[in-house]
Design an enzyme around this catalytic site. Sequence first.
Site, PDB file in Angstrom:
ATOM      1  N   GLY A  91      51.875  64.663  32.871  1.00  0.00           N
ATOM      2  CA  GLY A  91      53.108  65.442  32.934  1.00  0.00           C
ATOM      3  C   GLY A  91      54.295  64.667  32.407  1.00  0.00           C
ATOM      4  N   ASP A 140      60.195  54.668  36.656  1.00  0.00           N
ATOM      5  CA  ASP A 140      61.614  54.952  36.892  1.00  0.00           C
ATOM      6  C   ASP A 140      62.104  56.160  36.098  1.00  0.00           C
ATOM      7  OD1 ASP A 140      61.789  53.996  34.282  1.00  0.00           O
ATOM      8  OD2 ASP A 140      62.726  52.099  34.839  1.00  0.00           O
ATOM      9  N   ASP A 185      47.172  64.062  25.509  1.00  0.00           N
ATOM     10  CA  ASP A 185      48.490  64.516  25.989  1.00  0.00           C
ATOM     11  C   ASP A 185      49.588  64.266  24.968  1.00  0.00           C
ATOM     12  OD1 ASP A 185      47.708  61.780  27.066  1.00  0.00           O
ATOM     13  OD2 ASP A 185      49.870  61.684  27.356  1.00  0.00           O
ATOM     14  N   ASN A 186      49.260  63.565  23.889  1.00  0.00           N
ATOM     15  CA  ASN A 186      50.222  63.337  22.810  1.00  0.00           C
ATOM     16  C   ASN A 186      49.887  64.163  21.564  1.00  0.00           C
ATOM     17  OD1 ASN A 186      51.624  61.488  24.357  1.00  0.00           O
ATOM     18  ND2 ASN A 186      50.546  59.720  23.535  1.00  0.00           N
TER      19      ASN A 186
END
Length: 488
Positions: free
Chosen positions: A90, A125, A252-253
């Site tokens: 995600g 982060d 996912d890319n």
Amino acid sequence: MLKLESLVFDNGFARLPEAYYSRVCPTPVPDPYLVCYSPQAAVLIDLDPAEMARPELVETLAGNRLLPGMDALAALYAGHQFGHYVPQLGDGRAILLGEVKNAAGEGWEVQLKGAGRTPYSRGGDGRAVLRSSIREFLCSEAMHALGIPTTRALAIVGSDHPVYREDVETAALVTRLAPSFVRFGSFEVFYYRNQIEPIRQLADYVIARYYPELAARAEPYAELLREVARRTAELMAQWQAVGFSHGVMNTDNMSILGLTLDYGPFGFLDAFDPGFVCNHSDSGGRYAFDQQPDVAAWNVTKLAQALVPLLSVETASAAIGDYPQQFGRAYIERMAAKFGLPPGGETVPLLMDTLQLLAQNRVDYTIFLRRLCDFDSTPGALNAPLRDLFPDRPAFDAWAARYAAALRQQDSADATRREAMRALNPKYILRNHLAEAAIRRAADHRDYSEIHRLHALLSRPYDEQPECEAYAAEPPDWAKRIEVSCSS
């Protein structure tokens, strides 16, 4: 051209059920400032480039304020990373703000990369650093100028907010534009959860929004798969022809629209090396330059697998079965044109032998192809600028005689061919050392002039631009020590 307040935002993706995303607002950064922007990308959403200087827009692109109509969310997806399935990935540091439809009726999704934590950050982060943001901004726009399908980059906004990677760096956000950020992994996550209806809903959404001509076909899902496979094959041919290495070709890319997506540890070939690995994190060389077409084929099979609940295995296999031929045909056509030759006959063995000769002599790929444009096919011509690139001069001479004969067989006029080839063989690419010089100036001195200079240069990669000749040279020795990893 519109003022900021005149932009009309919508979010078609947000109208899908919430199984596909999580609503989350960007995390503000203190004291944001504009690093650079692309006027060409601004025009895509009809935004007046002069608006980029406004503090209100900088605050928006920093994630500090949302405009009316924005519906911020982070998308859910999974994917195969380095060949292994990861069940939930995600948008861990990207937040979709919404979509702007321009006067031509084109929809452009607006996404902030580096906008803070999301439910998919996996302990990270959610931030991006200035270094990686500069690389993504420059390469997105450079790839577009090369004619290669890609997401676009509108701007970089920076902040002195500290971000911890190998060292302490400063935060930055890239504003990315694309018709859609749906990925292969957007389907995979539901396949591995055995949730068939979300696969169907997402496929219907993609067809209705981006492939409407397929809706009336007898097997629209098979046609969707076939079209995505074709676009992926075409994209790989373009990457290979220009010498671009992505570095992290996880599923996912991979874009459902056949776009170059997610610029991390990318690189362009300098000395021609088929096994070039641009990603320092890729110790096994899975995503080496010469592996990219096959990796993309493997990724397409994973998309096909994810769509199998909507069609039979046999139908899915047939839909992607033409990928090898599609890639081979597209690649040979591009390479033949770059050499000024027709794609048939003896051209293929000549092309393959040329690449082998380049590898044996460690010849700079881009410089070779650019100098090839000026090749003199007259019998006995020395072609010294090209010949000087080869340590093995006798091998070059033999090759040059063969190439000249192939050109003469086509009755090809050197002057006419030269102009056609210069439109296909760029003089300027985003070499790692050029990006690194811009990064160092920006990070050490808050001097963004080199970013602007490179953006302008790379927006015209096929033009001579004699005042920028140094940017077309082979990389210096120190460039060999540059390492680019997944943190980049």
